[in-house]
Design a protein around this motif. Structure first.
Motif, mmCIF file in Angstrom:
data_model
loop_
_atom_site.group_PDB
_atom_site.id
_atom_site.type_symbol
_atom_site.label_atom_id
_atom_site.label_comp_id
_atom_site.label_asym_id
_atom_site.label_seq_id
_atom_site.Cartn_x
_atom_site.Cartn_y
_atom_site.Cartn_z
ATOM 1 N N ARG A 1 23.114 -6.278 40.513
ATOM 2 C CA ARG A 1 23.717 -5.699 41.630
ATOM 3 C C ARG A 1 23.224 -4.145 41.766
ATOM 4 O O ARG A 1 22.668 -3.704 42.804
ATOM 5 N N ILE A 2 22.918 -3.528 40.629
ATOM 6 C CA ILE A 2 22.608 -2.221 40.397
ATOM 7 C C ILE A 2 21.240 -2.196 41.066
ATOM 8 O O ILE A 2 20.817 -1.327 41.811
ATOM 9 N N TRP A 3 20.324 -2.904 40.335
ATOM 10 C CA TRP A 3 19.149 -2.905 40.805
ATOM 11 C C TRP A 3 18.758 -3.488 42.202
ATOM 12 O O TRP A 3 17.775 -3.184 43.006
ATOM 13 N N GLN A 4 19.477 -4.429 42.533
ATOM 14 C CA GLN A 4 19.516 -4.968 44.205
ATOM 15 C C GLN A 4 19.700 -3.647 45.134
ATOM 16 O O GLN A 4 18.799 -3.494 45.999
ATOM 17 N N ALA A 5 20.728 -2.951 44.450
ATOM 18 C CA ALA A 5 21.103 -1.741 45.443
ATOM 19 C C ALA A 5 19.835 -0.785 45.446
ATOM 20 O O ALA A 5 19.427 -0.162 46.604
ATOM 21 N N HIS A 6 19.172 -0.581 44.550
ATOM 22 C CA HIS A 6 17.910 0.243 44.110
ATOM 23 C C HIS A 6 16.963 -0.219 45.332
ATOM 24 O O HIS A 6 16.504 0.352 45.923
ATOM 25 N N LEU A 7 16.642 -1.443 45.226
ATOM 26 C CA LEU A 7 15.552 -2.173 45.969
ATOM 27 C C LEU A 7 15.942 -2.011 47.582
ATOM 28 O O LEU A 7 14.960 -1.957 48.341
ATOM 29 N N GLN A 8 17.260 -2.106 47.841
ATOM 30 C CA GLN A 8 17.586 -1.827 49.362
ATOM 31 C C GLN A 8 18.035 -0.354 49.649
ATOM 32 O O GLN A 8 18.364 -0.097 50.890
ATOM 33 N N HIS A 9 17.525 0.437 48.820
ATOM 34 C CA HIS A 9 17.598 1.989 48.932
ATOM 35 C C HIS A 9 19.056 2.424 49.312
ATOM 36 O O HIS A 9 19.396 3.284 50.247
ATOM 37 N N ARG A 10 20.186 2.057 48.745
ATOM 38 C CA ARG A 10 21.478 2.150 48.940
ATOM 39 C C ARG A 10 22.068 2.393 47.636
ATOM 40 O O ARG A 10 21.717 2.202 46.536
ATOM 41 N N ASP A 11 23.412 3.204 47.671
ATOM 42 C CA ASP A 11 24.168 3.272 46.377
ATOM 43 C C ASP A 11 24.667 1.987 45.840
ATOM 44 O O ASP A 11 25.090 1.212 47.012
ATOM 45 N N HIS A 12 24.864 1.826 44.634
ATOM 46 C CA HIS A 12 25.612 0.532 44.008
ATOM 47 C C HIS A 12 26.998 0.538 43.962
ATOM 48 O O HIS A 12 27.369 -0.525 43.939
ATOM 49 N N GLY A 13 27.459 1.551 43.724
ATOM 50 C CA GLY A 13 28.912 2.087 43.615
ATOM 51 C C GLY A 13 29.349 1.524 42.188
ATOM 52 O O GLY A 13 30.798 1.650 41.955
ATOM 53 N N PHE A 14 28.774 1.411 41.226
ATOM 54 C CA PHE A 14 29.310 0.962 39.782
ATOM 55 C C PHE A 14 29.062 2.382 39.133
ATOM 56 O O PHE A 14 28.317 3.192 39.204
ATOM 57 N N THR A 15 30.260 2.574 38.202
ATOM 58 C CA THR A 15 30.316 3.710 37.315
ATOM 59 C C THR A 15 30.062 3.524 35.972
ATOM 60 O O THR A 15 30.021 4.284 35.144
ATOM 61 N N SER A 16 30.010 2.157 35.749
ATOM 62 C CA SER A 16 29.706 1.774 34.156
ATOM 63 C C SER A 16 28.912 0.521 34.251
ATOM 64 O O SER A 16 29.045 -0.335 35.153
ATOM 65 N N ARG A 17 27.887 0.279 33.401
ATOM 66 C CA ARG A 17 27.140 -1.208 33.290
ATOM 67 C C ARG A 17 27.908 -1.819 32.733
ATOM 68 O O ARG A 17 27.582 -3.204 32.413
ATOM 69 N N GLN A 18 29.152 -1.484 32.061
ATOM 70 C CA GLN A 18 30.161 -2.458 31.282
ATOM 71 C C GLN A 18 31.166 -3.094 32.242
ATOM 72 O O GLN A 18 32.089 -3.492 31.898
ATOM 73 N N ALA A 19 31.056 -2.776 33.533
ATOM 74 C CA ALA A 19 32.307 -3.347 34.317
ATOM 75 C C ALA A 19 32.418 -4.730 34.340
ATOM 76 O O ALA A 19 31.504 -5.341 34.035
ATOM 77 N N LEU A 20 33.753 -5.082 34.614
ATOM 78 C CA LEU A 20 33.982 -6.479 34.481
ATOM 79 C C LEU A 20 34.610 -7.007 35.656
ATOM 80 O O LEU A 20 35.841 -7.335 35.977
ATOM 81 N N PRO A 21 33.631 -7.134 36.805
ATOM 82 C CA PRO A 21 34.391 -7.406 38.165
ATOM 83 C C PRO A 21 34.658 -8.814 38.175
ATOM 84 O O PRO A 21 35.551 -9.125 39.080
ATOM 85 N N TYR A 22 34.150 -9.612 37.141
ATOM 86 C CA TYR A 22 34.765 -11.231 37.363
ATOM 87 C C TYR A 22 35.189 -11.598 36.034
ATOM 88 O O TYR A 22 34.270 -12.294 35.394
ATOM 89 N N PRO A 23 36.556 -11.552 35.787
ATOM 90 C CA PRO A 23 36.604 -12.212 34.442
ATOM 91 C C PRO A 23 36.875 -13.696 34.494
ATOM 92 O O PRO A 23 37.085 -14.360 33.541
ATOM 93 N N ASP A 24 36.971 -14.295 35.747
ATOM 94 C CA ASP A 24 36.967 -15.761 35.824
ATOM 95 C C ASP A 24 35.295 -16.297 35.874
ATOM 96 O O ASP A 24 34.673 -15.996 36.734
ATOM 97 N N LEU A 25 35.184 -17.150 34.970
ATOM 98 C CA LEU A 25 33.763 -17.767 35.052
ATOM 99 C C LEU A 25 33.366 -18.466 36.217
ATOM 100 O O LEU A 25 32.189 -18.287 36.725
ATOM 101 N N ALA A 26 34.199 -19.187 36.999
ATOM 102 C CA ALA A 26 33.771 -19.718 38.343
ATOM 103 C C ALA A 26 33.647 -18.842 39.563
ATOM 104 O O ALA A 26 32.754 -18.893 39.905
ATOM 105 N N GLU A 27 34.364 -17.765 39.310
ATOM 106 C CA GLU A 27 33.977 -16.867 40.420
ATOM 107 C C GLU A 27 32.730 -16.088 39.940
ATOM 108 O O GLU A 27 31.892 -15.639 40.944
#
Length: 173
Positions: free
Chosen positions: A56-82
């Motif tokens: 997602r971070i590199w997607q944002a770079h390719l889209q010329h926008r801010d990614h909003g992440f403050t850590s590369r270790q974020a855990l946005p999805y603790p559920d495997l299916a999500e």
């Protein structure tokens, strides 16, 4: 550097390999995903989220926008299916993005800011190569975690994809 056909193939390969891992992980006992192990990222779900966040971070770079992440270790999805669904969406985006590129757009140098705050510049094609290589590297961490269970990990080598599969998307989350 990288041409459009290679960009498309690599993005399709990444999506295939990611999906193969998610399919395999669903077969493991659920507690294995969050069991702590040695290494900088202690859990399987943590490694998977790290791959996703970096995508997602590199997607944002390719889209010329801010990614909003403050850590590369974020855990946005603790559920495997999500997480599987979210990873599928970003993988689909990379395949679509790659197919819309030209030789010149892949060479375009883009400025961005790392999570650390340091500035950087890279050609768009190199950004895609980094995303694919980064995921491959961390799938190697997951393979080691499989062996600690012990369980047999999926085979996600590029040579397997190129000789046996070379079609994606396949399967579902």
């Amino acid at each position: 550097m990288i041409n459009v056909a290679t960009a498309v193939m690599l993005s399709q390969y990444k999506g295939w390999a990611d999906q193969l891992f998610f399919d395999s992980l669903r077969e493991l006992p659920v507690q294995e995903l969050s069991r702590e192990r040695a290494g900088p990222i202690k859990t399987m779900i943590g490694v998977l989220n790290h791959i996703y966040v970096i995508d997602r971070i590199w997607q944002a770079h390719l889209q010329h926008r801010d990614h909003g992440f403050t850590s590369r270790q974020a855990l946005p999805y603790p559920d495997l299916a999500e997480l599987c669904q979210a990873q599928r969406e970003v993988d689909d985006w990379y395949v679509a993005w790659s197919s819309q590129q030209s030789e010149s757009s892949l060479k375009e140098v883009l400025d961005f800011v790392f999570v650390s705050g340091n500035p950087g510049s890279m050609p768009a094609g190199s950004m895609l190569l980094h995303v694919v290589n980064h995921a491959t590297y961390h799938r190697g961490w997951l393979v080691q975690m499989y062996f600690e269970i012990p369980a047999m990990p999926p085979l996600t080598d590029l040579s397997v994809y190129l000789t046996e599969c070379q079609t994606w998307p396949a399967g579902s989350c």
